[in-house]
Scaffold this active site. Sequence first.
Site, mmCIF file in Angstrom:
data_model
loop_
_atom_site.group_PDB
_atom_site.id
_atom_site.type_symbol
_atom_site.label_atom_id
_atom_site.label_comp_id
_atom_site.label_asym_id
_atom_site.label_seq_id
_atom_site.Cartn_x
_atom_site.Cartn_y
_atom_site.Cartn_z
ATOM 1 N N ILE A 26 53.257 -36.647 -62.582
ATOM 2 C CA ILE A 26 52.949 -38.064 -62.411
ATOM 3 C C ILE A 26 53.292 -38.564 -61.013
ATOM 4 O O ILE A 26 52.747 -39.567 -60.560
ATOM 5 C CB ILE A 26 53.675 -38.898 -63.486
ATOM 6 C CG1 ILE A 26 53.265 -38.409 -64.885
ATOM 7 C CG2 ILE A 26 53.367 -40.375 -63.350
ATOM 8 C CD1 ILE A 26 51.762 -38.402 -65.126
ATOM 9 N N GLY A 27 54.173 -37.883 -60.283
ATOM 10 C CA GLY A 27 54.410 -38.286 -58.903
ATOM 11 C C GLY A 27 55.762 -37.919 -58.352
ATOM 12 O O GLY A 27 55.864 -37.116 -57.433
ATOM 13 N N CYS B 136 52.900 -46.317 -68.829
ATOM 14 C CA CYS B 136 54.088 -45.900 -69.562
ATOM 15 C C CYS B 136 54.066 -46.414 -70.990
ATOM 16 O O CYS B 136 53.071 -46.940 -71.469
ATOM 17 C CB CYS B 136 55.344 -46.388 -68.842
ATOM 18 S SG CYS B 136 55.617 -45.615 -67.236
ATOM 19 N N HIS C 260 62.116 -38.770 -70.286
ATOM 20 C CA HIS C 260 63.302 -39.612 -70.458
ATOM 21 C C HIS C 260 64.399 -38.894 -71.231
ATOM 22 O O HIS C 260 65.485 -39.439 -71.410
ATOM 23 C CB HIS C 260 62.930 -40.916 -71.158
ATOM 24 C CG HIS C 260 62.091 -41.816 -70.301
ATOM 25 N ND1 HIS C 260 62.593 -42.481 -69.214
ATOM 26 C CD2 HIS C 260 60.782 -42.132 -70.350
ATOM 27 C CE1 HIS C 260 61.634 -43.182 -68.634
ATOM 28 N NE2 HIS C 260 60.522 -42.985 -69.309
#
Length: 469
Positions: A118-119, A330, A381
């Site tokens: 995602i980055g 998200c 997470h």
Amino acid sequence: METTILGYPRIGGRRELKKATELWWAGRISAGELEEVASGLRRATWETLRDAGLDAIPSNTFSLYEHVLDMAVLFGAVPERFAGLSGLDAYFAMARGSDGVRRVAQAGCLPILPTTTIGSFPQTESIRKARADHRARRIDDSTYQAAMHTEIDRVIALQEDIGLDVLVHGEPERNDMVQYFAERLDGFAATDHGWVQSYGTRYVRPPILHSDVNRPGPITVNWTAYAQSRTSKPVKGMLTGPVTMLAWSFVRDDQPLADTARQVALAIREEISDLEAAGIRIIQVDEPALRELLPLRRASRDAYLGWAVDAFRLATSGAADSTQIHTHMCYSEFGEIIGAINDLDADVTSIEAARSRMEFLADLRVAGYERGIGPGIHDIHSPRVPATAEMTDALRRALETIDPGRLWVNPDCGLKTRSYAEAEPALRNLVAAAHRARASIDSPAPGDSSQRPSRPVRPRALRQARTTD
């Protein structure tokens, strides 16, 4: 004296042509059904003019879109980029832009089920120290740049070793996805100690948007271009979208949010143009807060989603057909905004799915969503490293709904909050899962209908801000 007319309204007394055309664009009726509506409208016009007593009835008052386009098609004046399309697909692609044209322009660059992240990559103590030292002027610009280049080299080499298909530069220079951009745009102010809890032990310093937004110069181009120079694989440019920039800032209230969003969008548009000029052909514009700002009152939702979508498309509409636009979202209830997600007109949307076990896929099925999609298969997470078999199973569930040609393989979110000890094995398992899934597509089990070819591409709107009538 003979009577005739030069034209006649073609939309239909109840706007039948508009409704049928938009239903076809959305994939909800067939080309035959659209042609049936058009034929009925032509017949009704001729009969109306006949019954009115005209001596000469014009036969060419009708058009599915507009007459100049009709003449271009009649004489074969079709640009080369539309050569791969035919029929209504080609006609409306020339009028409005097309997924087909964009996919042709972007084709041949990646394997099926392409893998990416995602980055952001883990931010080590040395990275944070280098940023702090540079901010405090304990090190000069060249020393700081060397430290960031060293980290980018490390991230690029690691991704190549893991086997990812689309790479990122890892964002070592960024303190936060909103604050970093705000500190480099006119109209924003940042704080030193204005900490706000984001979630858990994650805290951010929301910037203050106090006046008109302008972009003095490139923000991410040098870092991304450097990363691209270190690999032959595509490197994805990473930007934060206009809605999220507003959602996670304290924003001026002396003008409508829509006006402020457009100012931010124009700054992002300029950044995209500079990234393209630097040779970057995949650019991600993150909008994790799109659902977050959705008004509680249903009566206000359409207006919000209208300007939010328009801002995103204003930011991305200048990109060339060959530039693939991604976005990321998200944790949210995506079913409520699936129409808006589609309207963003991004080529690929990556979205949280690991915790929800792909629950939102049902919404995609109902909505007929046909763009590229990257449902996350690794919950970043959690410090837990998912096994290859677990991620392979997640991809199997995704393939029950998503055509293989549209499915991307990625984590749920950026890896900034994870350590390399957690991120590296998780990414290796993710790539291994993608390889297993590719093998199952190449050799599907007998009777397995889940690995089906991609559905026909429907034309979609040219990347521009929407207009409504």
